[in-house]
Enzyme design. Structure first.
Site, PDB file in Angstrom:
ATOM      1  N   THR A 202     -25.873  31.083-144.040  1.00  0.00           N
ATOM      2  CA  THR A 202     -25.925  31.538-145.436  1.00  0.00           C
ATOM      3  C   THR A 202     -27.098  30.898-146.172  1.00  0.00           C
ATOM      4  OG1 THR A 202     -23.561  31.877-145.548  1.00  0.00           O
ATOM      5  CG2 THR A 202     -24.627  31.317-147.618  1.00  0.00           C
ATOM      6  N   GLY A 232     -15.767  36.393-147.914  1.00  0.00           N
ATOM      7  CA  GLY A 232     -15.792  34.930-147.879  1.00  0.00           C
ATOM      8  C   GLY A 232     -15.939  34.314-149.254  1.00  0.00           C
TER       9      GLY A 232
HETATM   10  N1  ASP Z   1     -19.626  30.581-146.329  1.00  0.00           N
HETATM   11  C1  ASP Z   1     -19.926  31.803-145.627  1.00  0.00           C
HETATM   12  C2  ASP Z   1     -18.665  32.618-145.471  1.00  0.00           C
HETATM   13  O1  ASP Z   1     -17.625  32.049-145.211  1.00  0.00           O
HETATM   14  C3  ASP Z   1     -20.531  31.585-144.291  1.00  0.00           C
HETATM   15  C4  ASP Z   1     -21.742  30.716-144.246  1.00  0.00           C
HETATM   16  O2  ASP Z   1     -21.874  29.801-145.044  1.00  0.00           O
HETATM   17  O3  ASP Z   1     -22.618  30.966-143.397  1.00  0.00           O
HETATM   18  O4  ASP Z   1     -18.727  33.795-145.565  1.00  0.00           O
END
Ligand code: ASP
Length: 336
Positions: A202, A232
């Site tokens: 992310t 998410g």
């Molecule tokens: N926090 C993001 C999610 O759970 C994933 C990530 O941080 O790559 O969708």
């Protein structure tokens, strides 16, 4: 009698001069405490995870460092010219969304059914306005759509086809879902299904501009092998993103379900607001809480004075910041 009245007059003059010096126009006779100086600054992340030196070749590592540097330079350039913190972080995030290196935009991870479903959010700290899109499959730059939701709609979050239609009405570029598919992420889905890899790519950014306004944003493809329709923390205000000029801006990366359950982003802000913690103390406390619950990931947070916190509990997190009058910092591994 005359002596007494003179004495009373003198006493009254003394009293009034005491009040004028000490309480006049609400000022204290003490020198005001020195305020820390506000300066323009930007901090970004490109995800946390099992990012280890031994698994990284030098060309890929250089590519990551170069991208992080250019995202910081782009955002900082906008702040330097007097642009807003929201403009600055959108530019940084678009750069990362357009790069296949990160799990956002091009390069987003795959769902269990082999699709790409993108989430993004943005929030500004002066008026607590916010915008988000969730589960979009055709919006090239979800962060721009989130900004449009914030500025051009009465809503905070739009999802799926409704968000895509809104983005198109706002003149944003839509692409064929094939645009988001990269071979690397397809392979990652295979590995995750076999349970050998854990990486959160992310992207997120927080900036403070010349007016002292904080803006924070996050964009993601979510988690590899997620069920289709899963949303998410990244588009959830208070979980993956938060901004308040009185406290800090926040963007998270990691196992999103835990960030939602702890309201991680707002928790950092609340610790600063209600307990008077510094941004670093607050971010570390929330990171510890997430760790205790079994979550892996990280976060970036920054206050109005450019104080930065970037805690994480994984072997690495792509991260960096650029502040007025200081050298740019870009880091990947935990031991840097
Ligand atoms: N926090 C993001 C999610 O759970 C994933 C990530 O941080 O790559 O969708």
């Amino acid at each position: 009698m005359q002596v007494i009245s003179r004495f009373i007059t003198l006493f009254l003059i003394m009293i009034s001069s005491f009040f004028l010096t000490n309480c006049g126009s609400g000022q204290s006779s003490e020198k005001p405490a020195q305020q820390p100086i506000k300066k323009i600054a930007v901090v970004i992340h490109g995800g946390a995870g099992t990012i280890k030196r031994e698994n990284m070749d030098s060309i890929t590592e250089a590519a990551y460092r170069w991208k992080l540097n250019s995202a910081l330079d782009t955002a900082y350039g906008i702040l330097e010219k007097g642009g807003t913190s929201c403009d600055a972080i959108q530019a940084a995030i678009v750069l990362m969304e357009n790069s296949p290196l990160f799990n956002a935009g091009k390069g987003a991870v795959f769902t269990a059914t082999g699709e790409n479903e993108l989430d993004a959010s943005i929030m500004r700290g002066n008026d607590l306005n916010a915008g988000a899109v969730a589960g979009v499959k055709t919006v090239k730059n979800p962060i721009l759509a989130a900004y449009q939701v914030m500025t051009n709609s009465p809503h905070v979050m739009l999802a799926r086809a409704g968000a895509e239609q809104f983005a198109s009405e706002q003149g944003l570029e839509l692409v064929n879902p094939e645009y988001f598919k990269t071979e690397r992420r397809a392979k990652q889905l295979e590995k995750i299904v076999k349970k050998v890899e854990k990486e959160f790519g992310t992207v997120g950014a927080v900036a403070v501009d010349r007016d002292g306004n904080i803006c924070a944003a996050t964009s993601t493809g979510g988690m590899t092998n997620k069920k289709w329709g899963r949303i998410g923390d990244s588009p959830v205000i208070g979980a993956g993103t938060y901004a308040n000029n009185n406290t800090c801006g926040f963007s998270g990366t990691g196992h999103g379900e835990y960030y939602i359950r702890t309201a991680a982003a707002h928790d950092v802000s609340a610790l600063m607001e209600y307990k008077g913690l510094s941004v670093e103390e607050a971010a570390n406390a929330v990171m510890q809480k997430l760790t205790n619950m079994g979550a892996s990931g990280g976060m970036i947070a920054m206050d109005q004075y450019g104080n930065v916190a970037m805690p994480f509990n994984t072997p690495g997190m792509y991260r960096g910041y650029k502040k007025e009058g200081e050298k740019t910092v870009v880091k990947i591994y935990a031991d840097e």
